[in-house]
Design an enzyme around this catalytic site. Structure first.
Site, PDB file in Angstrom:
ATOM      1  N   HIS A   5     122.959  -1.899  84.734  1.00  0.00           N
ATOM      2  CA  HIS A   5     122.503  -3.050  83.684  1.00  0.00           C
ATOM      3  C   HIS A   5     122.953  -4.335  84.413  1.00  0.00           C
ATOM      4  CE1 HIS A   5     121.553  -5.315  80.184  1.00  0.00           C
ATOM      5  NE2 HIS A   5     121.320  -3.982  79.675  1.00  0.00           N
ATOM      6  N   GLU A  10     116.238  -1.927  84.546  1.00  0.00           N
ATOM      7  CA  GLU A  10     117.268  -0.588  84.361  1.00  0.00           C
ATOM      8  C   GLU A  10     116.416   0.689  84.404  1.00  0.00           C
ATOM      9  OE1 GLU A  10     118.589  -1.234  80.322  1.00  0.00           O
ATOM     10  OE2 GLU A  10     118.290  -3.325  80.741  1.00  0.00           O
ATOM     11  N   HIS A  29     123.416   1.237  73.917  1.00  0.00           N
ATOM     12  CA  HIS A  29     124.127   1.349  75.323  1.00  0.00           C
ATOM     13  C   HIS A  29     125.453   2.097  75.013  1.00  0.00           C
ATOM     14  CE1 HIS A  29     121.215  -0.907  77.140  1.00  0.00           C
ATOM     15  NE2 HIS A  29     121.814  -2.226  76.919  1.00  0.00           N
TER      16      HIS A  29
HETATM   17  C1  BGC Z   1     118.237  -4.141  76.184  1.00  0.00           C
HETATM   18  C2  BGC Z   1     118.172  -5.306  75.035  1.00  0.00           C
HETATM   19  C3  BGC Z   1     119.739  -5.794  74.917  1.00  0.00           C
HETATM   20  C4  BGC Z   1     120.394  -6.112  76.123  1.00  0.00           C
HETATM   21  C5  BGC Z   1     121.861  -6.125  75.806  1.00  0.00           C
HETATM   22  C6  BGC Z   1     118.909  -4.451  77.363  1.00  0.00           C
HETATM   23  O1  BGC Z   1     118.871  -3.402  78.053  1.00  0.00           O
HETATM   24  O2  BGC Z   1     116.897  -3.644  76.470  1.00  0.00           O
HETATM   25  O3  BGC Z   1     117.558  -4.972  73.925  1.00  0.00           O
HETATM   26  O4  BGC Z   1     119.741  -6.742  74.150  1.00  0.00           O
HETATM   27  O5  BGC Z   1     120.404  -4.864  76.987  1.00  0.00           O
HETATM   28  O6  BGC Z   1     122.427  -6.833  77.083  1.00  0.00           O
END
Ligand code: BGC
Length: 376
Positions: A207, A341, A132
């Site tokens: 998210h 997402e 991210h």
């Molecule tokens: C991911 C997860 C991660 C999470 C964090 C998601 O988008 O796929 O693996 O732990 O985000 O908040």
């Protein structure tokens, strides 16, 4: 008694459905939400549609932080996880709640990639990978500008951010705009744009964590999910795709027909994922918007339908929620919310055969995602 109840229900429904004429200032509210630990003001922007439904956003991370939608009886519940204060968003408990994730959302293997022969090393914040967009200045943590936009479809807020060359070790000055529009049909349309002055990878997502019974309800395992995906991107044990586009048929990942999230989740024991955390390949013909997912809470009747023009959708079942305290002191328990997402496949920057995430000068990154709320 039953008569009185049904009259009351009809009156509530008529009131909810009655058209209301709103003045511009009634479609949008802008106020101070709080201050960051560095003293920067964080604003809250509330969009209000003709039904009186509100969607709330804050400038930290261009975060979608609240959305109250009706159930079958017209009873409103906030279906998004979030916090009442900026300090909540700055805390360990904030696992990317409602934010814009990027410059590249999801994982990049070992944080490494090369463009035109030049190698880049990103921050490893999810060992052994990059997740991210990195560390301190990933897009979820920075403060965005907010502008009000008038449009026919409903009230909109346009967030913009200039990510300088080298921020989080990504090349190029990246200008990003994310516009959220709340329509009178209770849809939140997210439109993403970005341009750059050097070739750079870009894949943005929102998210948001949803619980259609209301954020803070104990579980999301009783929600029913349908995914318009015959395939998923198979991964190694660190969630980096192997490159195989695998069929879901005959696996626990087959949501091509509706399944309760809890129905098969505990059978995922031979996987490293502690639940669902998979990227699905959306079935599509051509480039336009298609339905990617439908989530329903059978009890309240609330439904969320997700449309997108992206190739993939990450279904994450809140496996790392740990009971952190969110809005109004409510606890966000393990698997009590899910994320849907829309995005490119993870680690696409290292997969030359997959749809590219490289944005070059003169090109424009564009992505549309619609979260449509209804009742069934
Ligand atoms: C991911 C997860 C991660 C999470 C964090 C998601 O988008 O796929 O693996 O732990 O985000 O908040």
């Amino acid at each position: 008694m039953r008569y009185i109840r049904s009259v009351a229900l009809s009156v509530t429904l008529i009131l909810l459905m009655a058209p209301v004429t709103l003045k511009a200032e009634e479609m949008m509210k802008r106020e101070l939400f709080g201050r960051t630990k560095w003293g920067t003001n964080i604003e809250k922007i509330t969009l209000i549609n003709k039904k009186g439904i509100k969607a709330e956003f804050i400038t930290r991370g261009a975060t979608f932080c609240a959305m109250k939608v009706p159930d079958r009886e017209g009873k409103l519940a906030d279906v998004l996880l979030g916090f009442d204060k900026v300090s909540g968003y700055e805390s360990e408990g904030n696992q990317y709640f409602g934010c814009i994730a990027g410059r590249v959302c999801n994982r990049i293997g070992k944080g490494q990639f090369a463009i035109d022969g030049k190698k880049y090393q990103l921050y490893i914040n999810n060992p052994p990978n990059h997740l991210h967009g990195g560390n301190g200045n990933s897009l979820d943590k920075v403060v965005w500008n907010a502008d009000e936009v008038k449009c026919d479809q409903g009230g909109s807020v346009k967030f913009s951010y200039h990510s300088p060359d080298g921020e989080e070790n990504y090349p190029g000055n990246l200008l990003i705009e994310v516009t959220y529009t709340l329509t009178d049909n209770n849809e939140v349309r997210i439109e993403y744009y970005a341009t750059t002055d050097q070739a750079t990878p870009v894949s943005l997502t929102n998210h948001a964590y949803f619980n259609l019974a209301g954020a803070g309800s104990k579980t999301v395992l009783n929600h029913e999910l349908t995914l318009n995906a015959d395939h998923y991107t198979a991964t190694d044990e660190t969630l980096i795709p192997t490159g195989e586009i695998a069929p879901v048929k005959g696996t626990l990942l087959d949501f091509t027909t509706p399944h309760l999230i809890g129905e098969r989740i505990d059978k995922l024991t031979d996987t490293p994922w502690l639940g669902y955390d998979h990227n699905f390949v959306i079935n599509r013909k051509g480039d336009g918007l298609v339905q990617a997912a439908k989530l329903k809470d059978p009890q309240s009747g609330r439904v969320l339908t997700v449309f997108t023009d992206q190739p993939g959708i990450q279904f994450y079942s809140g496996n790392f929620l740990f009971g952190q305290k969110g809005k109004q002191g409510k606890e966000y328990a393990y698997r009590s919310a899910i994320c849907l997402e829309t995005q490119h496949y993870p680690d696409s920057v290292n997969k030359p055969d997959w749809p590219t995430v490289i944005l070059r000068p003169g090109e424009e990154y564009h992505h549309v995602c619609v979260y449509a709320f209804s009742v069934d």
